[in-house]
Design an enzyme around this catalytic site. Structure first.
Site, short mmCIF file in Angstrom:
data_model
loop_
_atom_site.label_atom_id
_atom_site.label_comp_id
_atom_site.label_asym_id
_atom_site.label_seq_id
_atom_site.Cartn_x
_atom_site.Cartn_y
_atom_site.Cartn_z
N HIS A 281 -6.37 2.92 -10.54
CA HIS A 281 -5.15 1.73 -10.08
C HIS A 281 -4.55 1.02 -11.17
O HIS A 281 -4.64 0.76 -12.08
CB HIS A 281 -5.78 1.02 -8.81
CG HIS A 281 -4.60 0.80 -8.10
ND1 HIS A 281 -4.06 -0.22 -8.58
CD2 HIS A 281 -4.23 0.98 -6.99
CE1 HIS A 281 -3.61 -0.85 -7.19
NE2 HIS A 281 -3.47 0.11 -6.30
N GLU B 135 1.63 7.05 -7.54
CA GLU B 135 1.65 5.45 -7.43
C GLU B 135 2.84 4.94 -8.35
O GLU B 135 2.08 4.77 -9.19
CB GLU B 135 0.75 4.30 -7.25
CG GLU B 135 -0.64 4.78 -5.96
CD GLU B 135 -1.33 3.79 -5.92
OE1 GLU B 135 -1.09 3.99 -4.79
OE2 GLU B 135 -1.68 2.53 -6.94
C1 PEP Z 1 -1.45 0.17 -3.58
O1 PEP Z 1 -2.38 -0.68 -3.60
O2 PEP Z 1 -2.43 1.24 -3.90
C2 PEP Z 1 -0.23 -0.41 -3.10
C3 PEP Z 1 0.19 1.06 -3.03
O3 PEP Z 1 -0.08 -0.67 -2.53
P1 PEP Z 1 1.10 -1.68 -1.80
O4 PEP Z 1 1.07 -0.32 -0.55
O5 PEP Z 1 1.26 -2.91 -1.24
O6 PEP Z 1 2.52 -0.98 -2.41
#
Ligand code: PEP
Length: 244
Positions: free
Chosen positions: A90, A162
């Protein structure tokens, strides 16, 4: 549809969440659902989710099975606690805890060896996107953190794209932007593992997914699901996302 609870909730709050959440997703059979609470809540979550379709995951693991590694938790320990999934790499671990592509690979192999299903995260920072480096970053992260897996190992992972600038910021990538990045990742998979693996691999989008934007994201054929942080903490909002 996976929820990343980050460093939120106690075991008692975990129990309350499941009491509210499970009835809301009882009819949701179109997708797999996972919740990844902090380690100390895994037992409570596994217990609360028993008999439901909701799987439980951890947010990290160490790659040794046991030993003098104070503060660490291993794959076999997570598996024995009843979890099925584990988030790896992450961006918060990359930014704040020294995670590198090499350690992502170590953790992914250890997770698979322990029988866990890894959700491996990749994604660019804002400055990298602004410098048109998104594809370069994704390629580097893929090659350094994933591409040394065997074909059999690769078949068992889920990838989460992400973009770091969209995590916890309320700034969601547009469906087109997310789909572009997913295409890049799928292209990398195709080049390394072949067309079959590329069509089968599940790529989740993560970054400020909310009940009001999930539908547009999920309308993109490239986007197979979502990794959700903030909006997974509340039963009603995560249930709406699951049932987009
Ligand atoms: C995450 O923690 O992987 C994430 C995408 O957080 P958020 O949805 O709060 O942006």
């Amino acid at each position: 549809m996976a929820g990343n609870w980050k460093m939120y909730k106690t075991p008692a709050q975990t129990k309350d969440f499941f009491a509210a959440f499970l009835p809301l997703v009882a009819e949701a059979k179109h997708c797999e659902i996972a919740i990844c609470p902090p380690f100390v809540n895994i037992a409570a979550a596994v217990d609360a989710a028993k008999g439901s379709r909701v799987g439980i995951g951890a947010q990290n693991l160490y790659w040794k099975n046991e030993g003098a590694f104070t503060g660490e938790i291993s794959g076999p320990m997570i598996k024995a606690s009843g979890a099925e999934w584990v988030i790896i790499g992450h961006s918060e671990r990359r930014q704040f805890f020294g995670e590198t592509d090499a350690t992502v690979l170590e953790r992914t192999k250890a997770a698979l060896a322990a029988g866990l299903k890894p959700i491996v995260c990749v994604g660019e920072m804002l400055a990298e996107r602004e410098a048109n480096q998104t594809d370069v970053v994704l390629t580097t992260q893929f090659n350094g953190g994933i591409a040394s897996l065997s074909t059999d190992e690769f078949a068992q992972i889920v990838i989460a794209y992400e973009p770091v600038w969209a995590i916890g910021t309320g700034k969601v990538a547009t469906p087109d932007m997310a789909a572009d990045a997913h295409r890049t990742i799928r292209g990398l998979v195709n080049a390394k593992y072949g067309a079959d693996a590329a069509s089968k691999v599940r790529i989740l989008y993560g970054g400020s997914v909310k009940p009001d934007n999930v539908k547009g994201l999920m309308a993109q054929p490239e986007i197979d699901g979502a990794l959700v942080g903030g909006a997974s903490l509340e039963a009603g909002s995560f249930a709406s996302i699951v049932s987009f």
